[in-house]
Motif scaffolding. Structure first.
Motif, short mmCIF file in Angstrom:
data_model
loop_
_atom_site.label_atom_id
_atom_site.label_comp_id
_atom_site.label_asym_id
_atom_site.label_seq_id
_atom_site.Cartn_x
_atom_site.Cartn_y
_atom_site.Cartn_z
N ALA A 104 36.53 4.69 29.74
CA ALA A 104 37.03 3.39 29.30
C ALA A 104 36.61 3.06 27.75
CB ALA A 104 36.38 2.24 30.14
N LEU A 105 35.58 3.59 27.38
CA LEU A 105 35.21 3.49 25.78
C LEU A 105 36.17 4.37 25.15
CD1 LEU A 105 31.51 3.15 25.47
CD2 LEU A 105 33.22 1.59 24.79
N LEU A 106 36.52 5.79 25.55
CA LEU A 106 37.19 6.78 25.11
C LEU A 106 38.55 6.48 25.01
CD1 LEU A 106 37.62 9.74 24.22
CD2 LEU A 106 37.91 10.46 26.50
N ALA A 107 39.09 5.88 25.87
CA ALA A 107 40.58 5.26 25.76
C ALA A 107 40.59 3.93 24.78
CB ALA A 107 41.12 4.76 27.35
N LYS A 108 39.74 3.36 24.87
CA LYS A 108 39.95 2.07 23.84
C LYS A 108 39.75 2.58 22.51
CE LYS A 108 37.28 -2.08 22.47
NZ LYS A 108 37.01 -1.27 21.10
N GLU A 109 38.92 3.66 22.18
CA GLU A 109 38.69 3.91 20.77
C GLU A 109 40.01 4.95 20.40
OE1 GLU A 109 36.62 3.05 18.58
OE2 GLU A 109 35.54 1.78 20.13
N LYS A 110 40.49 5.93 21.35
CA LYS A 110 41.61 6.50 21.00
C LYS A 110 42.82 5.52 20.73
CE LYS A 110 42.69 10.29 23.32
NZ LYS A 110 43.25 10.93 24.51
N ALA A 111 43.05 4.65 21.67
CA ALA A 111 44.23 3.64 21.28
C ALA A 111 43.99 2.90 19.81
CB ALA A 111 44.15 2.62 22.38
N GLU A 112 42.86 2.87 19.30
CA GLU A 112 42.74 2.29 18.10
C GLU A 112 42.58 3.38 16.95
OE1 GLU A 112 39.00 -0.19 18.25
OE2 GLU A 112 39.93 -1.60 19.54
N GLY A 113 42.91 4.53 17.22
CA GLY A 113 42.89 5.67 16.37
C GLY A 113 41.53 6.00 15.89
N THR A 114 40.48 5.76 16.51
CA THR A 114 39.20 6.43 16.22
C THR A 114 39.08 7.92 16.35
OG1 THR A 114 38.19 4.38 16.95
CG2 THR A 114 36.78 6.18 16.54
N GLU A 115 38.49 8.51 15.26
CA GLU A 115 38.37 9.92 15.19
C GLU A 115 37.38 10.41 16.45
OE1 GLU A 115 38.16 13.08 11.57
OE2 GLU A 115 36.94 11.55 11.40
#
Length: 234
Positions: A104-115
């Motif tokens: 869930a954290l991975l999906a959230k951060e990927k959606a926000e463009g986090t490296e």
């Protein structure tokens, strides 16, 4: 290797994990061409190793790693290198209980463009916090279970039922009952145990002295024998 020799801690210098790491560093420096994993150069290996213990799909790792210098990595390359890291001393496989939270954290951060390296750092912190929370919850659960068992043992002793060695509260004496007979163990100044036959669990009762023993195990053997023998009334 310099970090190892500069450490002021003898415990660190003798730690098996530290010794393994410094030995590996020495071998790599003496014979850099003997590496088994030929595709893992530069930042690739460090990045993948930082993800050990986190739930990150191999595909996501592969896509990012293939943007770093080096030959193209396959899914098998990444999966097996990760497995090798997870099987190293002091490493671990991801905790199944944390899979949903990590993804869930991975999906959230990927959606926000986090490296990805930043996501790995965030997931590592999340795993560390949750593992500590689990540890504290397990400790508290075990404490409650021990307290319940202790309370049940006390009630069994006080009810007059046969029971194993039991303490009443924090008193130093231990009591057991066999064949309806009550026995008390009292610690002595020379780290032995005085065994008495008593009428009831009470430190104030003198009782009949049976013997002095090195440990509860020795006393238990005696109780198992005398509890079924004819005894004088006292």
């Amino acid at each position: 290797m310099s970090e190892y020799v500069k450490s002021p801690s003898l415990r660190h210098l003798r730690d098996p994990h530290s010794l393994t790491r410094v030995a590996t560093d020495i071998v790599k420096r003496l014979d850099p061409q003997s590496r088994t994993w030929q595709k893992w150069e530069g930042e690739r290996e460090a990045l993948l190793k930082s993800a050990v213990g986190c739930w990150i799909p191999i595909q996501d790792l592969r896509e990012y790693l293939n943007h770093l210098p080096g030959p193209i990595l396959t899914m098998t390359d990444v999966a097996q290198r990760m497995r090798a890291f997870q099987e190293e001393p002091f490493a671990s496989y991801p905790n199944d209980d944390l899979k949903d939270g990590c993804l869930a954290l991975l999906a959230k951060e990927k959606a926000e463009g986090t490296e990805l390296p930043a996501i790995i750092g965030l997931l590592s912190e999340y795993v560390e916090r949750e593992e500590e929370r689990f540890r504290l919850e397990r400790a508290e659960r075990h404490k409650r279970i021990r307290e319940q068992e202790r309370s049940a043992a006390e009630q069994r002793l006080l009810s007059g039922a046969d029971c194993k060695w039991t303490q009443l509260g924090k008193a130093p004496q231990w009591y057991c009952r066999a064949n309806g007979r009550t026995y008390r163990l009292t610690p002595t100044s020379d780290k032995r145990w005085d065994l008495h036959r008593v009428n009831a669990p009470s430190a104030g009762e003198k009782g009949q002295h049976v013997g002095r023993y090195r440990g509860r195990g020795d006393a238990t053997k005696i109780v198992a024998q005398i509890a079924y023998e004819v005894e004088p009334r006292f």
